[in-house]
Write an enzyme that holds these catalytic residues in place. Structure first.
Site, PDB file in Angstrom:
ATOM      1  N   ASP A 102       0.868  -1.179   0.000  1.00 28.39           N
ATOM      2  CA  ASP A 102       0.000   0.000   0.000  1.00 28.39           C
ATOM      3  C   ASP A 102       0.903   1.226   0.000  1.00 28.39           C
ATOM      4  O   ASP A 102       1.701   1.418   0.920  1.00 28.39           O
ATOM      5  CB  ASP A 102      -0.845  -0.043   1.287  1.00 28.39           C
ATOM      6  N   ASP A 204      -2.878   4.835  -2.199  1.00 26.55           N
ATOM      7  CA  ASP A 204      -3.839   5.443  -1.285  1.00 26.55           C
ATOM      8  C   ASP A 204      -4.251   6.849  -1.722  1.00 26.55           C
ATOM      9  O   ASP A 204      -3.421   7.633  -2.192  1.00 26.55           O
ATOM     10  CB  ASP A 204      -3.160   5.525   0.102  1.00 26.55           C
ATOM     11  N   GLU A 261      -6.754   4.062  -5.207  1.00 23.40           N
ATOM     12  CA  GLU A 261      -7.944   4.352  -4.398  1.00 23.40           C
ATOM     13  C   GLU A 261      -8.408   5.749  -4.783  1.00 23.40           C
ATOM     14  O   GLU A 261      -7.711   6.725  -4.530  1.00 23.40           O
ATOM     15  CB  GLU A 261      -7.628   4.317  -2.907  1.00 23.40           C
ATOM     16  N   HIS A 334     -11.091  -1.947   4.652  1.00 23.43           N
ATOM     17  CA  HIS A 334     -10.855  -1.570   6.048  1.00 23.43           C
ATOM     18  C   HIS A 334     -11.465  -0.223   6.415  1.00 23.43           C
ATOM     19  O   HIS A 334     -11.340   0.198   7.567  1.00 23.43           O
ATOM     20  CB  HIS A 334      -9.345  -1.567   6.316  1.00 23.43           C
ATOM     21  N   ASP A 335     -12.085   0.454   5.456  1.00 18.84           N
ATOM     22  CA  ASP A 335     -12.749   1.735   5.738  1.00 18.84           C
ATOM     23  C   ASP A 335     -14.269   1.620   5.720  1.00 18.84           C
ATOM     24  O   ASP A 335     -14.970   2.613   5.901  1.00 18.84           O
ATOM     25  CB  ASP A 335     -12.357   2.786   4.680  1.00 18.84           C
TER      26      ASP A 335
HETATM   27  C1  NOJ Z   1      -7.585   5.891   2.732  1.00 20.14           C
HETATM   28  C2  NOJ Z   1      -7.280   4.718   3.605  1.00 20.14           C
HETATM   29  O1  NOJ Z   1      -7.930   3.593   3.100  1.00 20.14           O
HETATM   30  C3  NOJ Z   1      -7.738   5.094   4.999  1.00 20.14           C
HETATM   31  O2  NOJ Z   1      -7.738   4.003   5.882  1.00 20.14           O
HETATM   32  C4  NOJ Z   1      -6.845   6.199   5.484  1.00 20.14           C
HETATM   33  O3  NOJ Z   1      -7.309   6.656   6.748  1.00 20.14           O
HETATM   34  C5  NOJ Z   1      -6.833   7.371   4.516  1.00 20.14           C
HETATM   35  N1  NOJ Z   1      -6.753   6.974   3.136  1.00 20.14           N
HETATM   36  C6  NOJ Z   1      -5.658   8.280   4.794  1.00 20.14           C
HETATM   37  O4  NOJ Z   1      -4.474   7.678   4.359  1.00 20.14           O
END
Ligand code: NOJ
Length: 556
Positions: A102, A204, A261, A334-335
């Site tokens: 990542d 990310d 992402e 994970h979000d």
């Molecule tokens: C996206 C990530 O998936 C998340 O978990 C993170 O808090 C934010 N970007 C900041 O890096």
């Protein structure tokens, strides 16, 4: 027509997301280790997984669980050593499970050496590596932008007498991609990892790397008088130039994949981002998760959605990657809250929901990304108080809810429904101590109460479990070319119960029908005429009807 043999390895495989802190602990410390991932490679291979995306495990103060990177070339000691990582990459490659790192390149940790230098003065070698601006005449922040985690997106630095921009937490200062030295440094880091033999990168928060030329206030969009930084900076024109440079320097000539992402890229913009014309192999865009839950960045309000809303955006993403690029299918990460809660508005068994949605995940066109625990049919945990949460975003969402006039009970209910921690509870391997996750006396995050039933050991022994279903579908994908390479045609697009589509391959076809409601559903049996039932969540099935939460795959 696409043939399986023409596809790249990452298009044919199943990807799996690992949240390393919660995967498997080999050090009896209460949190997971890299060696713990190596120890479970056979488990991953048994699911047909060929790529594991590991969320950040670099040296970090862990304010955002690793998304605040202090040193991109070191493993955080809480996870182990670089030797452990090298071993994971090597053993993974032997077993056909490639590691996907990542890359957190929109920002670093404030503890990163670059920022520590940058903050010292306006004229040192790193002075221009971050986004610095003077205060307004009254001393206030340069703009009224609200960070994604809440509060101003600007933090004051006493030493330098300037503000710096942070799209996320104040401990995550944004890098200045306009500076070619920054871009070079990031490319070198990516190549450092690519040279180690990883299979790809998840990149990310990529839509935030380019900032607008002018920094101006936006119209207040909340009680706090602020304007979401997302609206001010996401997907700024010119961003793709940076990414083309990155792709040419890192991706070209290597047998790896890049998945970005990209919150802020709409399904109809996919063509510029992926494939021949694009900069990534795949893009996580969020049109489908937004269709079911998030109304805004700061506080997620439950919305009234219909199955057709979800199907419409998924069909768009399928259409926009049909001839160019490739789609990463995901219902969890994970979000996000657990999909058995997030994607259903009906009653019914969690295991049945997991299997019905798992059928869609593993048979849509694209590379499925399974979030650890999803294959076991996790539900959200019941969180009794704010103290039980770890996630900084959840805490700020709770505070924000109170400033918006909600009661504490309402704020807690919102966190229960939407908190990112729902996806981050430890893996449940068996019904023993700490669900077999750790030998420590306490774990960094509570284990889900349901671990006695929902665990890898128990589900492996139960042919009707979500885990057994995932394994069956993985085996079916391996056998049936059309499920990997075939085209996608939506069926019953207006139906509010059944998600149905046809995958047409060269000499074979499959029809997938998933009843995502808790009522019996009917469909036209002609859709599967001349086909045989390949798999069904409820055993034998009757053409033309589906039991509540039943999913079937027919094939010719
Ligand atoms: C996206 C990530 O998936 C998340 O978990 C993170 O808090 C934010 N970007 C900041 O890096």
């Amino acid at each position: 027509m696409t043939k399986r043999q023409d596809l790249a390895w990452w298009q044919k495989t199943i990807a799996y997301e690992i949240y390393p802190k919660s995967f498997y602990d080999t050090a009896a410390q209460g949190s997971g280790t890299i060696a713990g991932i190596t120890a479970k490679l056979d488990y991953l291979a048994s699911l047909g997984v060929g790529a594991i995306w590991i969320t950040p495990c670099y040296k970090s103060p862990m304010v955002d669980n690793g998304y605040d990177v202090q040193d991109y070339r070191q493993i955080d000691p809480s996870f182990g050593t670089m030797a452990d990582m090298d071993e994971l990459i090597a053993k993974g490659n032997e077993k056909g499970v490639r590691v996907v790192m990542d890359l957190v390149f929109n920002h670093t940790s404030e503890q990163c050496a670059w920022f520590q230098e940058s903050r010292k003065s306006r004229d040192n070698d790193y002075a221009d590596w971050y986004i610095w601006r003077d205060a307004r005449p009254d001393g206030s922040a340069p703009t009224n932008w609200r960070s994604i985690f809440g509060g101003s997106a600007w933090a004051w630095c006493e030493e330098r007498q300037q503000y710096y921009l942070h799209t996320f937490a104040p401990q995550q200062p944004d890098l200045n991609w306009e500076n070619p030295d920054v871009r070079r440094a990031l490319i070198d880091i990516a190549n450092f990892w690519a040279d180690k033999g990883v299979g790809g990168f998840r990149i990310d928060a990529i839509t935030y790397i380019k900032k607008p030329a002018e920094f101006v206030d936006g119209p207040a969009d909340g009680e706090d008088g602020m304007y979401a930084v997302h609206a001010a900076t996401a997907n700024t024109p010119g961003i793709l130039d940076f990414l083309h440079e990155f792709k040419a320097a890192v991706r070209d000539g290597r047998d790896i994949f890049l998945v970005g992402e990209a919150n802020g890229v709409a399904a109809d913009e996919l063509g510029d981002w992926v494939g021949e014309r694009g900069v990534f192999d795949m893009l996580f865009e969020f049109s489908h998760t937004k269709a079911v839950s998030c109304e805004d960045e700061v506080w997620c309000r439950p919305i009234q959605w219909k199955l057709t809303d979800l199907k419409r955006v998924l069909a768009e993403s399928q259409a926009n990657t049909a001839d160019n690029g490739w789609y990463p299918i995901f219902f969890e990460n994970h979000d996000q809250p657990r999909s058995t809660v997030n994607f259903f508005r009906c009653e019914g068994s969690t295991a049945d929901k997991a299997k019905a949605l798992g059928t869609v995940l593993l048979t849509l066109r694209g590379t499925p990304f399974v979030m650890q625990g999803q294959e076991l049919g996790y539900a959200n945990r019941v969180w009794k108080s704010l103290d039980e949460f770890d996630d900084l975003q959840t805490r700020s969402q709770y505070e924000f809810a109170l400033t918006e006039g909600r009661t504490e009970a309402e704020a807690l209910a919102g966190c229960n429904r939407f908190s990112r921690d729902n996806a981050r509870t430890p893996m449940q391997w068996n019904d023993g101590k700490n669900a077999g996750f750790s030998e420590a006396d306490t774990t960094w995050m509570p284990i889900h109460d349901n671990y006695a039933q929902i665990n890898v050991e128990a589900e492996s022994a139960d042919p009707n479990s979500p885990l057994s279903w995932y394994r069956r579908l993985a085996a079916l994908r391996a056998e049936r070319d059309e499920l990997v390479a075939g085209s996608f045609e939506e069926l019953m697009a207006e139906d509010e119960q059944v998600y149905a589509f046809r995958r047409q391959g060269e000499g074979s076809a499959a029809v997938v029908l998933a009843n995502l409601s808790d009522e019996p559903a009917a469909y036209d049996a002609a859709l599967v005429a001349g086909m045989k039932l390949l798999v069904g969540t409820h055993g034998e099935a009757e053409a033309g009807s589906l039991r509540p939460l039943e999913a079937v795959v027919y094939g010719s």
